[in-house]
Design an enzyme around this catalytic site. Structure first.
Site, PDB file in Angstrom:
ATOM      1  N   HIS A 264       0.862  -1.187   0.000  1.00 55.20           N
ATOM      2  CA  HIS A 264       0.000   0.000   0.000  1.00 55.20           C
ATOM      3  C   HIS A 264       0.896   1.233   0.000  1.00 55.20           C
ATOM      4  O   HIS A 264       2.144   1.116  -0.047  1.00 55.20           O
ATOM      5  CB  HIS A 264      -0.939  -0.038   1.210  1.00 55.20           C
ATOM      6  CG  HIS A 264      -0.247  -0.297   2.516  1.00 55.20           C
ATOM      7  ND1 HIS A 264       0.668   0.572   3.064  1.00 55.20           N
ATOM      8  CD2 HIS A 264      -0.303  -1.362   3.368  1.00 55.20           C
ATOM      9  CE1 HIS A 264       1.115   0.083   4.202  1.00 55.20           C
ATOM     10  NE2 HIS A 264       0.559  -1.101   4.410  1.00 55.20           N
TER      11      HIS A 264
ATOM     12  N   HIS B 106       4.028   1.370   2.271  1.00 56.76           N
ATOM     13  CA  HIS B 106       5.238   0.718   1.750  1.00 56.76           C
ATOM     14  C   HIS B 106       5.902   1.582   0.669  1.00 56.76           C
ATOM     15  O   HIS B 106       7.118   1.716   0.628  1.00 56.76           O
ATOM     16  CB  HIS B 106       4.889  -0.638   1.120  1.00 56.76           C
ATOM     17  CG  HIS B 106       4.310  -1.642   2.070  1.00 56.76           C
ATOM     18  ND1 HIS B 106       2.994  -2.026   2.032  1.00 56.76           N
ATOM     19  CD2 HIS B 106       4.880  -2.356   3.073  1.00 56.76           C
ATOM     20  CE1 HIS B 106       2.774  -2.951   2.958  1.00 56.76           C
ATOM     21  NE2 HIS B 106       3.892  -3.166   3.614  1.00 56.76           N
TER      22      HIS B 106
ATOM     23  N   GLN C 152       8.073 -15.130  12.122  1.00 60.66           N
ATOM     24  CA  GLN C 152       7.588 -14.038  12.972  1.00 60.66           C
ATOM     25  C   GLN C 152       6.103 -14.175  13.308  1.00 60.66           C
ATOM     26  O   GLN C 152       5.539 -13.322  13.978  1.00 60.66           O
ATOM     27  CB  GLN C 152       7.891 -12.678  12.346  1.00 60.66           C
ATOM     28  CG  GLN C 152       7.131 -12.349  11.093  1.00 60.66           C
ATOM     29  CD  GLN C 152       7.700 -11.117  10.399  1.00 60.66           C
ATOM     30  OE1 GLN C 152       8.792 -11.146   9.836  1.00 60.66           O
ATOM     31  NE2 GLN C 152       6.968 -10.018  10.449  1.00 60.66           N
TER      32      GLN C 152
ATOM     33  N   ARG D 135      -3.128  -5.600   6.807  1.00 60.85           N
ATOM     34  CA  ARG D 135      -4.184  -6.308   7.545  1.00 60.85           C
ATOM     35  C   ARG D 135      -5.519  -5.549   7.524  1.00 60.85           C
ATOM     36  O   ARG D 135      -6.546  -6.124   7.881  1.00 60.85           O
ATOM     37  CB  ARG D 135      -3.742  -6.571   8.985  1.00 60.85           C
ATOM     38  CG  ARG D 135      -2.635  -7.611   9.081  1.00 60.85           C
ATOM     39  CD  ARG D 135      -2.362  -8.049  10.512  1.00 60.85           C
ATOM     40  NE  ARG D 135      -1.506  -9.229  10.561  1.00 60.85           N
ATOM     41  CZ  ARG D 135      -0.190  -9.215  10.756  1.00 60.85           C
ATOM     42  NH1 ARG D 135       0.445  -8.068  10.922  1.00 60.85           N
ATOM     43  NH2 ARG D 135       0.494 -10.345  10.798  1.00 60.85           N
TER      44      ARG D 135
HETATM   45  P1  AMP Z   1       5.046  -5.231   6.427  1.00 57.51           P
HETATM   46  O1  AMP Z   1       4.863  -5.559   4.989  1.00 57.51           O
HETATM   47  O2  AMP Z   1       3.769  -5.041   7.168  1.00 57.51           O
HETATM   48  O3  AMP Z   1       6.024  -6.145   7.120  1.00 57.51           O
HETATM   49  O4  AMP Z   1       5.721  -3.806   6.452  1.00 57.51           O
HETATM   50  C1  AMP Z   1       6.908  -3.549   5.746  1.00 57.51           C
HETATM   51  C2  AMP Z   1       7.430  -2.205   6.162  1.00 57.51           C
HETATM   52  O5  AMP Z   1       6.457  -1.203   5.852  1.00 57.51           O
HETATM   53  C3  AMP Z   1       7.700  -2.097   7.666  1.00 57.51           C
HETATM   54  O6  AMP Z   1       8.898  -1.372   7.865  1.00 57.51           O
HETATM   55  C4  AMP Z   1       6.489  -1.346   8.163  1.00 57.51           C
HETATM   56  O7  AMP Z   1       6.742  -0.599   9.335  1.00 57.51           O
HETATM   57  C5  AMP Z   1       6.241  -0.407   6.992  1.00 57.51           C
HETATM   58  N1  AMP Z   1       4.860   0.094   7.009  1.00 57.51           N
HETATM   59  C6  AMP Z   1       3.728  -0.630   7.100  1.00 57.51           C
HETATM   60  N2  AMP Z   1       2.648   0.177   7.140  1.00 57.51           N
HETATM   61  C7  AMP Z   1       3.108   1.441   7.085  1.00 57.51           C
HETATM   62  C8  AMP Z   1       2.486   2.738   7.100  1.00 57.51           C
HETATM   63  N3  AMP Z   1       1.165   2.881   7.176  1.00 57.51           N
HETATM   64  N4  AMP Z   1       3.284   3.817   7.028  1.00 57.51           N
HETATM   65  C9  AMP Z   1       4.632   3.684   6.940  1.00 57.51           C
HETATM   66  N5  AMP Z   1       5.278   2.509   6.933  1.00 57.51           N
HETATM   67  C10 AMP Z   1       4.534   1.394   7.000  1.00 57.51           C
END
Ligand code: AMP
Length: 270
Positions: free
Chosen positions: A36, A39, A63, A190
């Site tokens: 999204h 990312h 994890q 999510r």
């Molecule tokens: P994930 O795919 O959920 O493991 O997230 C990958 C990276 O994107 C991680 O460093 C998260 O902290 C970051 N991330 C997820 N959601 C957001 C958001 N709304 N704003 C900024 N960074 C995000």
């Protein structure tokens, strides 16, 4: 598609080596996909700091606890690659499980002090060991100059900063601001689990967390503020609150709460 795709460590490393030979700086954004704008904001930051942006998409089993959502976590490879190309990323790393864990999932690396903050660790006791296990391996594959993580997962960001120091890696870790939707809800892969009624309730979380941070900043006692915020979450329809906490050394309010089967987290600076 002009974005490059590597599925193996050797494909990845030959591309990265060709860039390193030209003295290009490598930025890295590890993700679990279902991408999204949050990312993509990390990709943008990486591109501001470096010449080449590598994004990994790997839903990391270590994890997730056995009862968590590993099996149903959204997987949208084609759409993700198109989004990354649009954002200007250069390379997507899509490793198979065996590429990351060729000799099994065991690891000697353990998450450090930040993983014992009585926050996420209390409810997901194996989570951060799984995070450092995978990120250390990804860092070893990519060997980036800069890695960008979101403040959305604030405790994770601290754990990974510590890990980088502990392993003596010369990687600059950047913490990126939280990207929210037009109602203030922090974007999350999510959020796709939420029904439309749950989405309405979810959008109240950021109002409650901002109010808590404001009140603490105005001098109210953190203990009372966090209690009130917890009550407010339950009143507006959250089913369960794992924690509402004010963490003094981070000067932040952090929340984890459940809507049905979906666990949402958010945090804000005071
Ligand atoms: P994930 O795919 O959920 O493991 O997230 C990958 C990276 O994107 C991680 O460093 C998260 O902290 C970051 N991330 C997820 N959601 C957001 C958001 N709304 N704003 C900024 N960074 C995000």
């Amino acid at each position: 598609m002009s974005i490059q795709i590597a599925r193996t460590k050797s494909e990845l490393q030959s591309l990265i080596q060709s860039w390193k030979n030209k003295s290009l700086k490598i930025g890295f954004v590890p993700t679990m996909g279902a991408l999204h704008d949050g990312h993509l904001s990390l990709v943008k930051l990486a591109l501001e700091k470096t010449n080449r942006c590598v994004v990994s998409i790997f839903v990391n089993p270590t994890q997730f606890a056995p009862h968590e959502d590993f099996e149903i976590y959204p997987r949208e490879e084609d759409r993700d690659c198109a989004k990354l190309e649009g954002a200007g990323a250069h390379l997507v790393y899509l490793p198979a499980h065996e590429e990351i864990y060729p000799n099994g999932i065991q690891s000697n690396i353990r998450a450090g002090k930040a993983a014992h903050a009585n926050l996420e660790d209390r409810f997901r006791p194996t989570h951060f060991d799984g995070v450092v296990n995978v990120v250390a391996r990804l860092f070893d594959h990519v060997k980036p100059d800069v890695a960008v993580f979101g403040q959305k997962d604030y405790q994770q960001l601290q754990v990974l900063r510590e890990m980088t120091v502990e392993l003596n890696l010369s990687i600059e870790i950047i913490g990126a601001p939280i990207i929210r939707d037009e109602h203030g809800l922090a974007l999350s892969s999510r959020n796709a689990y939420l029904s439309s009624e749950e989405l309405e309730i979810a959008r109240m979380l950021n109002q409650i967390i901002y109010k808590a941070a404001y009140d603490i900043n105005e001098g109210a006692a953190p203990k009372e503020v966090t209690k009130k915020a917890k009550d407010a979450l339950l009143t507006c329809g959250f089913d369960k609150v794992d924690y509402v906490a004010y963490k003094q050394n981070w000067n932040r309010v952090l929340i984890a709460a459940w809507l049905g089967k979906t666990r949402l987290i958010d945090n804000v600076g005071v």
